[in-house]
Motif scaffolding. Structure first.
Motif, PDB file in Angstrom:
ATOM      1  N   VAL A   1       0.757  -1.342   0.211  1.00 16.41           N
ATOM      2  CA  VAL A   1       0.713   0.127   0.214  1.00 16.41           C
ATOM      3  C   VAL A   1       0.706   0.945  -0.036  1.00 16.41           C
ATOM      4  N   GLY A   2       2.459   1.025   0.901  1.00 15.82           N
ATOM      5  CA  GLY A   2       2.557   2.210   0.753  1.00 15.82           C
ATOM      6  C   GLY A   2       3.020   2.774  -0.321  1.00 15.82           C
ATOM      7  N   TYR A   3       4.024   1.707  -0.907  1.00  8.39           N
ATOM      8  CA  TYR A   3       4.856   1.493  -2.144  1.00  8.39           C
ATOM      9  C   TYR A   3       4.129   1.390  -3.508  1.00  8.39           C
ATOM     10  N   ALA A   4       2.957   2.023  -3.352  1.00  8.10           N
ATOM     11  CA  ALA A   4       1.630   1.787  -4.576  1.00  8.10           C
ATOM     12  C   ALA A   4       1.302   3.432  -4.123  1.00  8.10           C
ATOM     13  N   THR A   5       0.856   3.905  -2.883  1.00 12.92           N
ATOM     14  CA  THR A   5       1.069   5.422  -2.841  1.00 12.92           C
ATOM     15  C   THR A   5       1.356   6.401  -3.422  1.00 12.92           C
ATOM     16  N   TYR A   6       3.216   6.396  -2.757  1.00 13.61           N
ATOM     17  CA  TYR A   6       4.100   7.263  -2.657  1.00 13.61           C
ATOM     18  C   TYR A   6       5.223   6.713  -3.556  1.00 13.61           C
ATOM     19  N   THR A   7       5.289   5.889  -4.440  1.00  7.92           N
ATOM     20  CA  THR A   7       5.874   5.617  -5.474  1.00  7.92           C
ATOM     21  C   THR A   7       5.448   5.827  -6.887  1.00  7.92           C
ATOM     22  N   PRO A   8       5.636   7.057  -7.107  1.00  5.21           N
ATOM     23  CA  PRO A   8       5.506   7.743  -8.803  1.00  5.21           C
ATOM     24  C   PRO A   8       4.940   6.475 -10.766  1.00  5.21           C
ATOM     25  N   GLN A   9       3.988   6.033 -10.769  1.00  4.04           N
ATOM     26  CA  GLN A   9       3.874   5.187 -11.842  1.00  4.04           C
ATOM     27  C   GLN A   9       5.234   5.100 -12.680  1.00  4.04           C
ATOM     28  N   PRO A  10       5.522   6.248 -13.214  1.00  2.00           N
ATOM     29  CA  PRO A  10       7.115   5.999 -14.351  1.00  2.00           C
ATOM     30  C   PRO A  10       7.534   5.011 -13.141  1.00  2.00           C
ATOM     31  N   VAL A  11       7.787   5.714 -12.267  1.00  2.00           N
ATOM     32  CA  VAL A  11       8.925   4.922 -11.399  1.00  2.00           C
ATOM     33  C   VAL A  11       8.795   3.336 -11.444  1.00  2.00           C
ATOM     34  N   ARG A  12       7.050   3.064 -10.733  1.00  2.00           N
ATOM     35  CA  ARG A  12       6.781   1.740 -11.250  1.00  2.00           C
ATOM     36  C   ARG A  12       6.578   0.701 -12.331  1.00  2.00           C
ATOM     37  N   THR A  13       6.845   1.619 -13.416  1.00  2.00           N
ATOM     38  CA  THR A  13       6.592   0.639 -14.584  1.00  2.00           C
ATOM     39  C   THR A  13       8.403   0.381 -15.313  1.00  2.00           C
ATOM     40  N   GLY A  14       9.344   1.861 -15.021  1.00  2.00           N
ATOM     41  CA  GLY A  14      10.589   1.707 -15.328  1.00  2.00           C
ATOM     42  C   GLY A  14      11.029   0.348 -14.023  1.00  2.00           C
ATOM     43  N   LEU A  15      10.888   0.531 -12.718  1.00  2.00           N
ATOM     44  CA  LEU A  15      11.703  -0.772 -12.124  1.00  2.00           C
ATOM     45  C   LEU A  15      10.582  -2.349 -12.528  1.00  2.00           C
ATOM     46  N   VAL A  16       9.428  -1.953 -13.090  1.00  2.00           N
ATOM     47  CA  VAL A  16       8.747  -3.488 -13.832  1.00  2.00           C
ATOM     48  C   VAL A  16       9.214  -4.156 -15.209  1.00  2.00           C
ATOM     49  N   ASN A  17      10.106  -3.089 -15.832  1.00  2.00           N
ATOM     50  CA  ASN A  17      10.799  -3.041 -16.730  1.00  2.00           C
ATOM     51  C   ASN A  17      11.655  -3.703 -16.592  1.00  2.00           C
ATOM     52  N   PHE A  18      12.471  -3.237 -15.631  1.00  2.00           N
ATOM     53  CA  PHE A  18      13.871  -3.686 -15.590  1.00  2.00           C
ATOM     54  C   PHE A  18      14.137  -4.920 -14.955  1.00  2.00           C
TER      55      PHE A  18
ATOM     56  N   LYS B   1       9.330  -7.991  -7.092  1.00  2.00           N
ATOM     57  CA  LYS B   1       8.364  -8.682  -8.197  1.00  2.00           C
ATOM     58  C   LYS B   1       7.279  -8.197  -7.438  1.00  2.00           C
ATOM     59  N   ALA B   2       7.842  -8.921  -6.202  1.00  2.00           N
ATOM     60  CA  ALA B   2       6.529  -9.414  -5.101  1.00  2.00           C
ATOM     61  C   ALA B   2       5.678  -7.976  -4.431  1.00  2.00           C
ATOM     62  N   ILE B   3       6.720  -7.121  -4.008  1.00  2.00           N
ATOM     63  CA  ILE B   3       6.003  -5.760  -3.677  1.00  2.00           C
ATOM     64  C   ILE B   3       5.316  -5.367  -4.978  1.00  2.00           C
ATOM     65  N   GLU B   4       5.236  -5.694  -6.277  1.00  2.00           N
ATOM     66  CA  GLU B   4       4.655  -4.574  -7.107  1.00  2.00           C
ATOM     67  C   GLU B   4       3.928  -5.616  -7.309  1.00  2.00           C
ATOM     68  N   ALA B   5       4.097  -7.246  -7.626  1.00  2.00           N
ATOM     69  CA  ALA B   5       2.837  -8.084  -7.455  1.00  2.00           C
ATOM     70  C   ALA B   5       1.188  -7.929  -6.659  1.00  2.00           C
ATOM     71  N   ARG B   6       1.832  -7.939  -5.181  1.00  2.00           N
ATOM     72  CA  ARG B   6       1.550  -6.732  -4.611  1.00  2.00           C
ATOM     73  C   ARG B   6      -0.042  -5.751  -4.419  1.00  2.00           C
TER      74      ARG B   6
END
Length: 244
Positions: free
Chosen positions: A56-73, A184-189
């Motif tokens: 929840v904290g990750y989804a709330t405070y991490t900008p979507q472009p950063v999340r997308t970059g981490l998923v891609n990486f 990967k686990a945090i993004e998936a959750r």
């Protein structure tokens, strides 16, 4: 000592199976009596007090472009594993696509942060060693609920060891492998948060999750074209199912 441990494990399995009413026994899940307490621990303790708050904290405070970059990486970092499994499964097209994706995204995409390959029509072909074993004819084996890991089967557990331990060790250090798994686990959750109501509202969340898991595995094994007709069910985030 080893024989004693083996005997104890066998006794636990026999007691566990005997404690499940005959009408509720599932041939895919002979360890249900032990799996259910592990599921309760995962959901009522680990997820409630650790994984969900972090997600929840990750989804709330991490900008979507950063999340997308981490998923891609992270996806790009594990692409060599997809290449190996595609080849082992006799899928030259998927092998070629994954090789091209890795080369393009690792260079033009700045180490995979940007998914440039998808703009060229090169869609990621996700393959794992559990699927490879399935293609080779290995059966699922018993359904297993692992503490902190979630649902799997004997076949997929073997595949996970190969994909997440053996192959990454060829290129990554242990701390890097742990960090990759955590991301990967945090993004998936975090992706699952909008879908939680499906699980919470089901009559038996344990059975619901198990059915979803087996249908997802069948779908992936046959690349979206299973040989039998499946009932349409609400989609569940497949990455989360691997990290419950």
């Amino acid at each position: 000592m080893i024989k004693a441990l083996a005997s104890a494990c066998l006794a636990l399995i026999m007691v566990g199976c005997a404690s499940v009413p005959a009408e509720k026994q599932d041939p895919r899940d002979p360890l249900q009596a032990m799996n259910r307490p592990v599921y309760d621990f995962n959901m009522d303790v680990l997820d409630k007090y650790l994984l969900r708050p972090v997600a929840v904290g990750y989804a709330t405070y991490t900008p979507q472009p950063v999340r997308t970059g981490l998923v891609n990486f992270t996806t790009n970092l594990t692409t060599p594993t997809d290449v190996v499994n595609s080849a082992l499964q006799g899928k030259p097209a998927n092998t070629g696509v994954n090789v091209a994706r890795f080369l393009i995204n690792s260079t033009v995409g700045l180490f995979g942060i940007f998914d440039v390959a998808s703009s060229f029509g090169l869609k990621h072909a996700d393959e794992d060693f559990g699927q490879t074993l399935g293609v080779w004819g290995a059966s699922d084996g018993p359904y297993i609920m692992l503490p902190g890991m979630g649902p799997t089967t004997a076949r997929n557990l073997t595949g996970d060891v190969m994909d997440n331990v053996v192959l990454p060790e060829l290129a990554l250090t242990t701390p890097q492998s742990i960090l990759l798994f955590a991301l990967k686990a945090i993004e998936a959750r975090a992706n699952l948060i909008p879908q939680e109501k499906l699980l919470n509202d089901s009559l038996d969340p344990y059975l619901f999750l198990k059915d979803i898991y087996f249908q997802r595995q069948l779908y992936e094994l046959y690349d979206g074209k299973p040989p039998i007709k499946e009932e349409k069910i609400e989609e569940f985030d497949e990455d989360f199912l691997e990290n419950l």
